[in-house]
Write an enzyme that holds these catalytic residues in place. Sequence first.
Site, mmCIF file in Angstrom:
data_model
loop_
_atom_site.group_PDB
_atom_site.id
_atom_site.type_symbol
_atom_site.label_atom_id
_atom_site.label_comp_id
_atom_site.label_asym_id
_atom_site.label_seq_id
_atom_site.Cartn_x
_atom_site.Cartn_y
_atom_site.Cartn_z
ATOM 1 N N CYS A 61 0.140 -7.041 -8.706
ATOM 2 C CA CYS A 61 1.577 -7.220 -8.847
ATOM 3 C C CYS A 61 1.905 -7.979 -10.123
ATOM 4 C CB CYS A 61 2.118 -7.994 -7.641
ATOM 5 S SG CYS A 61 1.644 -7.264 -6.055
ATOM 6 N N ASP A 96 -3.356 -9.106 2.881
ATOM 7 C CA ASP A 96 -4.154 -10.219 2.357
ATOM 8 C C ASP A 96 -3.247 -11.328 1.842
ATOM 9 O OD1 ASP A 96 -3.302 -8.556 0.250
ATOM 10 O OD2 ASP A 96 -4.961 -9.157 -1.039
#
Length: 570
Positions: free
Chosen positions: A2, A97
């Site tokens: 990201c 996660d």
Amino acid sequence: MCGIAGIIGEGIKRSEIEKMLVSISHRGPDARGIYCDRGYAVLGHNRLSIIDLSHAGDQPFSDPTGRYHLSFNGEIYNYKELKLEIGSRYIFKTNSDTEVLLAAYIIYGKNCLEKLNGMFAFAIWDSREKKIFAARDRFGVKPFYYSECHSKLIFASEIKAIRNIRSSGPNEKVWSNYFCFGSYGSPSETFYKDIDQLPAGYCMEYKDFSLSIKKWYDCPSRIKDISNNYSIEEIKENYLELLLDSIRLRFRADVEVGFNISGGVDSSLLLALVNNFKSNQKVKAFTFYTGDKQYDELPWVEKMIGLTGNPLEKIKLSSAEVPQLSKLLSDIQEEPFGGIPTIAYSKIFERANQSGLKVLMDGQGMDEQWAGYDYYNSLVDQVIQGTGKSGSFRPDVLNSGFQDLAKKPEYPTPFESSLQNLQYRDLFYTKLPRALRFNDRISMAFSTELREPFLDYRLVELAFSLQDSLKINKGVQKYLLRKIIKDFVPDNISEAPKRALQTPQREWLGGELKVFVDENLARLENSCFQSWFDHDLIQKEWSNYKNGKNSNSFFLWQWINASLISTLVD
């Protein structure tokens, strides 16, 4: 995988975080989020969905109490094991996660970092204590840039996000060192004034306008603590077991995974291990070529693929594409990058994106842990692979005042072994940091996650700790690794010498791309960097190059790089 951004301090405007996120939208096109603690902090996040594709995993991610808020870039590969260890101490709402990382911080505090096997750069805002905690993974696979200004801390995954809300000129000392010694800056520096990076294996806290930075991963200490009282067979068995586990962990994704391959030992081993793990399916492979038989590794690649039957995407780079792609990659990188090989490599991620793949693996990291670069054999103080005795730099073209800013970098030597000290330098100061930066930018520019299974810290530490003779034996580099992989790849691959990742850069710059070089040297002479150089001497060197003194093109690429980046600074 990201893009993260944040502003901590006084006078925060939501519009600023929005501008930052727009500038790095390529890092995460699947979702965008903003968290505001009015008057104190704002966190932003662009998401590329890889694990738990539902919007429950969007970020910034908050814990059930609303106290902690996380913006995270990367992957925690052992998140399932860590989730089991945490157990009932945290009530999980997602399968991501991301939530495991936040839960680990809540339960273990800063010590959670030691439990993470992954690549990561993250920031956690504590809304009760009004402080930010941020950290970067052991080897710096994921970036973290920051700047302190006007009672604020600004951070982001890329420099452009910070420069989008505050101006910053060139860091002339870093630039001078680049031209004189090929240095890309220290682990904390960038090519921009007042914009720093959190070094690999470091963490930071910011509270009440005070910033503290600490090392959390001490590689030399861990290496020295590893016992060498094992037989060669036991070492081979342990290393192979870790290799297979690293591959297994890095196949954890809720999207399709592919991989990059060249004709060398490392990527051939990756191909074999990928197929060993995914024996019931043929994972797609990608490679680039230029059509020049002197440099292309396509024959070796096709030979390996012929044995395994994996689908292979062959992506060609032509010299005609270089001018446009050079400009694109300069905008992406914002700092000097590695030349035409990096451009060729970028086309793989473009093709993967077009094919709908979000995750690729590659073989980065073996050379540093197993002493695979040519200069390890002679233990020379070299930072550029494959240049032999040819001079890589032309400091004489620099004006004296600018050249005086340069100071030859000195690197720590924490080991008794000269070989280990060179490996340590390359892992944390030279080769690996710049390769990871190049690769992060070009993969994320095409919204693609790059995973490096050979950079699992357990592998690096084990190989690094071994005696020198198991890495280089009678001139054979990666000696024990070649023994380990013999059962996986043909002898002509396992015994092949290291080849630098090559393209016809020298020939193209002096031939098909002469006009491109001329244009960039002319731009450099009229750029904001023009006072750094004696442009008559540059033209003399360029004439010599065209007339046959072209055994090395790195200095020429340095000037082209500077010309292209100058347009971002002007």
